[in-house]
Design a protein around this motif. Structure first.
Motif, PDB file in Angstrom:
ATOM      1  N   SER A  89      34.173  56.726  61.846  1.00  0.00           N
ATOM      2  CA  SER A  89      32.889  57.292  61.448  1.00  0.00           C
ATOM      3  C   SER A  89      33.088  58.538  60.587  1.00  0.00           C
ATOM      4  N   LYS A  90      34.146  59.300  60.885  1.00  0.00           N
ATOM      5  CA  LYS A  90      34.441  60.464  60.033  1.00  0.00           C
ATOM      6  C   LYS A  90      34.774  60.008  58.621  1.00  0.00           C
ATOM      7  N   LEU A  91      35.643  58.987  58.556  1.00  0.00           N
ATOM      8  CA  LEU A  91      36.077  58.505  57.245  1.00  0.00           C
ATOM      9  C   LEU A  91      34.914  57.902  56.465  1.00  0.00           C
ATOM     10  N   MET A  92      34.003  57.233  57.185  1.00  0.00           N
ATOM     11  CA  MET A  92      32.886  56.589  56.492  1.00  0.00           C
ATOM     12  C   MET A  92      32.030  57.611  55.753  1.00  0.00           C
ATOM     13  N   ASP A  93      31.961  58.814  56.297  1.00  0.00           N
ATOM     14  CA  ASP A  93      31.208  59.864  55.606  1.00  0.00           C
ATOM     15  C   ASP A  93      31.803  60.110  54.220  1.00  0.00           C
ATOM     16  N   ILE A  94      33.143  60.087  54.163  1.00  0.00           N
ATOM     17  CA  ILE A  94      33.800  60.294  52.877  1.00  0.00           C
ATOM     18  C   ILE A  94      33.584  59.083  51.977  1.00  0.00           C
ATOM     19  N   VAL A  95      33.766  57.878  52.580  1.00  0.00           N
ATOM     20  CA  VAL A  95      33.642  56.656  51.785  1.00  0.00           C
ATOM     21  C   VAL A  95      32.263  56.556  51.143  1.00  0.00           C
ATOM     22  N   LYS A  96      31.242  56.970  51.899  1.00  0.00           N
ATOM     23  CA  LYS A  96      29.883  56.900  51.364  1.00  0.00           C
ATOM     24  C   LYS A  96      29.738  57.737  50.102  1.00  0.00           C
ATOM     25  N   LEU A  97      30.541  58.761  49.994  1.00  0.00           N
ATOM     26  CA  LEU A  97      30.429  59.638  48.835  1.00  0.00           C
ATOM     27  C   LEU A  97      31.287  59.177  47.677  1.00  0.00           C
ATOM     28  N   ILE A  98      32.517  58.756  47.976  1.00  0.00           N
ATOM     29  CA  ILE A  98      33.434  58.505  46.866  1.00  0.00           C
ATOM     30  C   ILE A  98      34.061  57.123  46.869  1.00  0.00           C
ATOM     31  N   GLY A  99      33.644  56.250  47.774  1.00  0.00           N
ATOM     32  CA  GLY A  99      34.229  54.921  47.814  1.00  0.00           C
ATOM     33  C   GLY A  99      35.532  54.920  48.590  1.00  0.00           C
ATOM     34  N   SER A 100      35.983  53.715  48.990  1.00  0.00           N
ATOM     35  CA  SER A 100      37.139  53.658  49.883  1.00  0.00           C
ATOM     36  C   SER A 100      38.469  53.617  49.128  1.00  0.00           C
ATOM     37  N   ASP A 101      38.401  53.383  47.801  1.00  0.00           N
ATOM     38  CA  ASP A 101      39.650  53.206  47.047  1.00  0.00           C
ATOM     39  C   ASP A 101      40.543  54.432  47.042  1.00  0.00           C
ATOM     40  N   VAL A 102      39.904  55.612  47.119  1.00  0.00           N
ATOM     41  CA  VAL A 102      40.693  56.831  46.962  1.00  0.00           C
ATOM     42  C   VAL A 102      41.380  57.278  48.253  1.00  0.00           C
ATOM     43  N   LEU A 103      41.051  56.621  49.372  1.00  0.00           N
ATOM     44  CA  LEU A 103      41.652  57.049  50.636  1.00  0.00           C
ATOM     45  C   LEU A 103      43.143  56.717  50.646  1.00  0.00           C
ATOM     46  N   PRO A 104      43.947  57.544  51.329  1.00  0.00           N
ATOM     47  CA  PRO A 104      45.352  57.184  51.516  1.00  0.00           C
ATOM     48  C   PRO A 104      45.462  55.952  52.411  1.00  0.00           C
ATOM     49  N   ASP A 105      46.617  55.282  52.352  1.00  0.00           N
ATOM     50  CA  ASP A 105      46.749  53.991  53.028  1.00  0.00           C
ATOM     51  C   ASP A 105      46.599  54.071  54.541  1.00  0.00           C
ATOM     52  N   ASP A 106      47.084  55.159  55.153  1.00  0.00           N
ATOM     53  CA  ASP A 106      46.968  55.190  56.616  1.00  0.00           C
ATOM     54  C   ASP A 106      45.500  55.264  57.028  1.00  0.00           C
ATOM     55  N   GLN A 107      44.690  55.933  56.222  1.00  0.00           N
ATOM     56  CA  GLN A 107      43.258  56.000  56.547  1.00  0.00           C
ATOM     57  C   GLN A 107      42.573  54.669  56.260  1.00  0.00           C
ATOM     58  N   LYS A 108      43.017  54.018  55.205  1.00  0.00           N
ATOM     59  CA  LYS A 108      42.465  52.680  54.927  1.00  0.00           C
ATOM     60  C   LYS A 108      42.760  51.758  56.088  1.00  0.00           C
ATOM     61  N   LEU A 109      43.947  51.907  56.649  1.00  0.00           N
ATOM     62  CA  LEU A 109      44.318  51.060  57.787  1.00  0.00           C
ATOM     63  C   LEU A 109      43.396  51.343  58.976  1.00  0.00           C
ATOM     64  N   THR A 110      43.099  52.639  59.202  1.00  0.00           N
ATOM     65  CA  THR A 110      42.177  52.976  60.291  1.00  0.00           C
ATOM     66  C   THR A 110      40.849  52.243  60.097  1.00  0.00           C
ATOM     67  N   LEU A 111      40.359  52.232  58.848  1.00  0.00           N
ATOM     68  CA  LEU A 111      39.089  51.534  58.583  1.00  0.00           C
ATOM     69  C   LEU A 111      39.220  50.045  58.879  1.00  0.00           C
ATOM     70  N   LEU A 112      40.366  49.491  58.492  1.00  0.00           N
ATOM     71  CA  LEU A 112      40.570  48.062  58.672  1.00  0.00           C
ATOM     72  C   LEU A 112      40.619  47.717  60.164  1.00  0.00           C
ATOM     73  N   ILE A 113      41.363  48.514  60.927  1.00  0.00           N
ATOM     74  CA  ILE A 113      41.471  48.247  62.367  1.00  0.00           C
ATOM     75  C   ILE A 113      40.116  48.467  63.044  1.00  0.00           C
ATOM     76  N   ALA A 114      39.421  49.507  62.603  1.00  0.00           N
ATOM     77  CA  ALA A 114      38.088  49.759  63.180  1.00  0.00           C
ATOM     78  C   ALA A 114      37.180  48.566  62.926  1.00  0.00           C
ATOM     79  N   LYS A 115      37.319  47.950  61.762  1.00  0.00           N
ATOM     80  CA  LYS A 115      36.502  46.770  61.469  1.00  0.00           C
ATOM     81  C   LYS A 115      36.856  45.639  62.426  1.00  0.00           C
TER      82      LYS A 115
END
Lengths: 606, 468
Positions: A486-512
């Protein structure tokens, strides 16, 4: 009210022997009837009002007037009609025949009303609360000479295929058995056992007890909760468990699935007895419960669910005063079964309707309103209601519990309204339903960030001993990932998910994976509707194993976009459908598949 | 004959106070003669020989002296008969089409009685409306109460008329008697005319009973209108075995009238000045939909309400939503983009849908398609929000696919011609074509077997062509 009137007389205890008050109607305003002066009624006394003998209760007394709330529609009533007291408070009749039955708010069986009146509910209908003719196979468990304390069991009656009804000495009596009938078939009014009380008088006991609905039945001792009420619903059992004897609230705007969640818990929880109170809700929903529960089979006992269920239906178009009483009737029935040593779960759908009934009556009584027109005593009434839950030692030293799960229907889905806020003060589980989850058809739409359970600490020991020592660690890890998301989603809502580092992208993927594969549960799927704890644990185990392996890959420099191409994530999400509840050995395959995935990624991209 | 009481002891808004009454009952109807004019009233509070009476036609022109009141000895009743179909009545059930009185021995109490939950039959039979957004996603079931939440200026009347026309002439009406009971509370002349004209044009006039209380007619009268309409509906459904569709518009006017009367009575208000019993009162109307076990008829309700300021949390839509079995919400945004019917898919819901669709009712894939469309459309909304921040070009490919899906979904699935009557199969196939715009892996709400059977990728370029 011929018959049940007679029954009232037989059953009402000592105080009934006195003379009964009578009076005359002075004023009528909806369900509130006033009498001039004090005519000798008791507070909370049950009365018959008017020519049609509508059931009512005395709710206000002073020297100028007596105020009565009438549990039925008062249309056509005239000033000057008689009011007759019964000498006892509004009570429930407690005896075999309660289970597998559907009552209105004041314990009148709806099927008997139908036999008498047809499809619609007429006023002043007089039916017995329980069947007085039916013979029950009775096994007497006491013999002359036994000294019995209050609450002691005197007979056992198989009430349904699933539940043995234990006939008890009423909580206010004790003494020595001087007479007992042999085992056999008796109706609920047969005198089974005669006691000689301490003061030397003799009292014959039948299967029936009466108990005033607004008074909690006494217990010896209350325990703090130690075991969960297992519901088979993953998000509840794992993230926000409720204890046996605990309290929970399900708040949510309309269409978020309060009723659906209540149904699921009523169907699949491991309580012995379910009391389902439909308080001011839809008629079609009660019909649905009735239909479904008669058909559905309880996985534990192999009998229809109705065998362990009692429904109390006071739909939104039935009189408002009975709606207020329905919650208390349900509690009294629940306490009676708890006294026998059963674990009882109460579904109250919805407590907001009950609070609104309080507000409506309070308005008619012209009381000073507090917040949003609710009476100032709303909080104390709610507290008294939820405090009747608990894990207790009964008078007969057996252990029983009442868990209360109350739905709350906040106005406009706004949780800051008085009923939700006051409920929050008295319940320890809060399962907040969320509109946006419901809109996306994510069911159960329980928002994991705003929900909580205060029982997690109390129950940790049970999970460690009975499921796995790792259970709580896994739960906390999963909850951590969801919070991170949910913390990361706040960032994604502003700038999209592409700019996140890979470990954070993984967190999003596992959360999904957790959201789709674990939190979402399909109530209409044969395997997924109720999931045993063992499988819940193995699902967590698999998801977190996948996380561990994927994390290792990301550490080695593999981009998440590469990992995503493998179908292992979809496979793990589909575990809920693909692994049947009785074939848990299949989970080993998944670990192997995850290992293969790990090796494949390394081989192809290493 | 009954005693006639001369004069009044007080007038306050639509309420009058009478004293010295003999043998008056709570909720009894009385007849008040003002000059040569006859009005009806109802006793809403009574203390000994003093009563507060609500006058349906309003108290204009009344003085404390010129009124003569007679008690009727019974609650509000209307005569009911099958002949009422094809006729037009005022808000309290008196004919206003000049075709004479209704002759019937049967008079029914308009308040009705609560239907015993054990006598209900759980509604399972769907009604095909021919509108994709309803049939596909919020299926209407016989015996359901499914309101339309609208706003001022949105085409809710047109939608209601289309539902009536298409469902009455649809394929599931064969061999069964179908009729419409139409209750209008506080609507304008134009709206009343629109419905009358549409019913006539689609040839259903003979099956419609209209109860009309216009916007400039007495406010209190509309408090009784839905009850009168539903009393006739129940009679036709449960005595005569007909399938009745009840349209009630506009429930907002009804609630406003309730607030007005409540405040005249000096009651303690709860939210926004509405009385505390508004929930119970609305429930006594909406809960009169349903099916009685053993009867062949049914009462289905489509109440229409305009949300004040488009606010779904306003007490009227809020309480309604808690009683009805779902809602169809109209969206101003879609309307602004000329999409008809502008049904806001996400907040709309039909609670009874799950048991009335699928194999044996509609088609095996119905539930899955509906779930997936909801979920994907919600995702499309997220993509849209993201696009408005970072620009469409910056979106990932998958989000772009969602964006396209969202736009086409609104245009072709939600949007349709007011005269277009789609079959269930057409609706579902259209759903699959739209889902084909998304990669298979994204369809996580569909059972694997169903997915294999129905999913075919759609080429975005050829999408328009693929529709035909």
């Amino acid at each position: 009210m011929g018959n049940s009137d007679a029954l009232t007389e037989i059953l009402a205890s000592k105080e009934a022997s006195g003379k009964k008050a009578r009076g005359e109607i002075y004023g009528i305003n909806g369900p509130v009837v006033t009498l001039l002066g004090d005519q000798g009624f008791q507070m909370n006394e049950m009365v018959y009002v008017g020519k049609n003998r509508l059931v009512g209760e005395v709710i206000g007394l002073n020297t100028e007037k007596t105020t009565i709330e009438v549990y039925e529609e008062t249309s056509g009533m005239k000033p000057g009609e008689p009011v007759e007291g019964t000498g006892s408070p509004v009570s429930c009749l407690l005896a075999p025949g309660i289970l597998d039955n559907i009552f209105d708010g004041i314990e009148r069986p709806l099927s008997s009303i139908r036999e008498k009146d047809g499809a619609y509910i007429e006023r002043g209908v007089s039916v017995d609360s329980l069947d007085r003719e039916k013979l029950w196979q009775t096994h007497i468990t006491v013999k002359p000479g036994d000294v019995l304390e209050a609450g002691a069991i005197i007979a056992e009656v198989p009430e349904t295929r699933a539940i043995v009804h234990k006939v008890m000495v009423p909580p206010d009596l004790s003494g020595e058995v001087i007479k007992a009938v042999p085992d056999g078939s008796y109706n609920i009014e047969t005198e089974l056992v005669t006691l000689r009380l301490k003061d030397g008088t003799e009292r014959a006991l039948t299967m029936c007890q009466r108990w005033p609905i607004r008074v909690p039945r006494p217990v010896l001792k209350r325990y703090s909760p130690t075991m969960p009420l297992v519901t088979g619903q993953r998000i509840l059992d794992t993230l926000f468990p409720i204890a046996k004897g605990g309290t929970a609230a399900i708040p949510g705007g309309f269409g978020t699935g309060k009723t659906m969640n209540q149904h699921q818990i009523a169907k699949w929880s491991d309580a012995d007895i379910i009391i389902y109170i439909g308080c001011g809700e839809r008629g079609n929903e009660m019909t649905q419960v009735l239909e479904e529960f008669t058909k559905l089979i309880d996985p534990k006992s192999g009998n229809p669910l109705m065998d362990r269920t009692t429904l109390i239906a006071n739909t939104s178009n039935m009189p408002v005063a009975a709606r207020e009483a329905s919650l208390y009737s349900g509690l009294t029935l629940a306490e009676y079964y708890r006294d026998m040593g059963y674990h009882v779960a109460i579904m109250a759908d919805s407590t907001s309707r009950w609070a609104e009934a309080l507000r409506e009556l309070s308005g008619r009584l012209e009381e000073m309103p507090a917040e949003e027109g609710y009476p100032a005593y709303l909080a104390s009434r709610l507290a008294a209601f939820y405090e009747r839950a608990g894990l207790v030692e009964n008078l007969n030293e057996s252990e029983g519990s009442i868990s209360i799960i109350g739905a709350v229907s906040p106005q406009g889905g706004d949780f800051s309204e008085p009923v939700t806020q006051n409920t929050k003060r008295f319940v320890r589980c809060f399962w907040a339903l969320d509109k946006s989850l419901a809109y996306a058809r994510h069911y159960p739409a329980i928002q994991w960030l705003s929900s909580y359970s205060d029982y997690v600490g109390d129950l940790a020991g049970w999970y460690t001993d009975n499921v796995s020592p790792k259970f709580m660690d896994y739960r906390n890890r999963m909850y951590y990932i969801l919070t991170e998301e949910s913390k990361l989603m706040d960032i994604v809502k502003l700038i999209g998910s592409d700019v996140l580092p890979d470990d954070q992208k993984l967190t999003l993927l596992i959360a999904k994976v957790i959201r789709l594969g674990f939190l979402q549960q399909n109530a209409f799927h044969k395997e997924d509707t109720c999931v045993p704890l063992k499988k819940q644990f193995l699902m967590m185990d698999t998801i977190l194993y996948l996380e561990k392996k994927a994390k290792a890959l990301v550490k080695l420099g593999m981009p998440v976009s590469v990992l995503e191409k493998f179908d292992i994530f979809d496979k793990v999400i589909n575990i809920k459908y693909d692994v049947p509840n009785d074939k848990l050995e299949l989970f080993d395959e998944y670990k192997k598949k995850i290992d293969t995935f790990y090796n494949d990624v390394l081989e192809k991209n290493g | 004959m009954a005693i006639e009481y001369l004069g009044l002891n007080g007038i306050n808004g639509p309420l009058i106070v009478l004293e010295g009454l003999k043998d008056a009952a709570f909720d009894e109807v009385c007849e008040i003669n003002v000059g040569s004019e006859k009005r009806l009233g109802r006793i809403i509070e009574i203390y000994h020989d003093k009563a507060v009476v609500q006058v349906f036609e309003g108290t204009e022109g009344m003085t404390l002296r010129n009124a003569h009141t007679k008690l009727s000895g019974h609650p509000m009743e209307i005569a009911v008969s099958e002949d009422m179909l094809g006729r037009t009545f005022n808000g309290i059930g008196e004919p206003i089409d000049g075709l004479g009185d209704i002759v019937s021995d049967l008079r029914l109490d308009v308040n009705g009685k609560p239907l015993n939950p054990v006598s209900r039959e759980y509604p399972r039979n769907y009604i095909r409306t021919g509108i994709s957004a309803i049939d596909g996603l919020t299926t209407l079931i016989r015996g359901q109460k499914l309101p339309i939440f609208s706003g001022n200026g949105l085409p809710h009347d047109m939608l209601a008329a289309q539902i009536v026309t298409q469902s009455s002439l649809g394929d599931n009406a064969e061999g069964e008697k179908f009729a419409i009971v139409f209750g209008a509370m506080g609507v304008t002349h134009d709206v009343a005319d629109f419905f009358k004209r549409t019913f006539a044009e689609s040839g259903v006039s003979d099956h419609v009973a209209m109860f009309v209380n216009l916007a400039n007619e007495p406010v209190v009268e509309r408090l009784i209108t839905p009850k009168v309409a539903l009393t006739l509906a129940e009679y036709l459904a449960f005595e005569k075995g007909m399938h009745i569709l009840v349209i009630l518009t506009d429930m907002t006017s009804y609630c406003e009238a309730m607030r007005e009367v409540s405040s005249s009575k000096g009651e303690i208000p709860s939210r926004k000045g509405y009385p505390g019993y508004m929930y119970s009162d609305l429930a006594s109307i909406y809960e009169r939909a349903g099916i009685v076990a053993g009867c062949s008829g049914s009462v289905t309700q489509i109440p229409i309400l305009t949300m004040p300021n488009d606010d779904i949390t306003h007490p009227i839509p809020d309480l309604t939503g808690y009683i009805t079995e779902g809602q169809i919400v109209l969206d101003r945004n879609l309307n602004g983009r000329s999409i008809y019917p502008p049904i806001g898919v996400l907040p709309s819901l039909s609670r009874l849908m799950k048991d009335g669709i699928g194999e044996g009712f509609t088609r095996e894939d119905h539930q899955d398609v509906a779930n997936q469309l909801f979920s994907s459309y919600a995702h499309a909304g997220d993509a849209q929000a993201l696009a408005s921040v970072i620009g469409e070009d910056e979106l990932s490919d998958i989000d772009k696919a969602y964006l396209l899906f969202g736009a086409e979904f609104e245009k072709h699935f939600v949007g349709q011609d007011p005269a277009e009557n789609r079959t269930i199969a057409q609706t579902l196939d259209l759903g699959w074509k739209l889902l084909g715009l998304l990669p298979k892996a994204e369809l996580d709400r569909v059972d694997t077997k169903i997915l294999e059977k129905y999913y075919r990728p759609t080429d975005p370029e050829e999408f328009e062509g693929a529709l035909s």
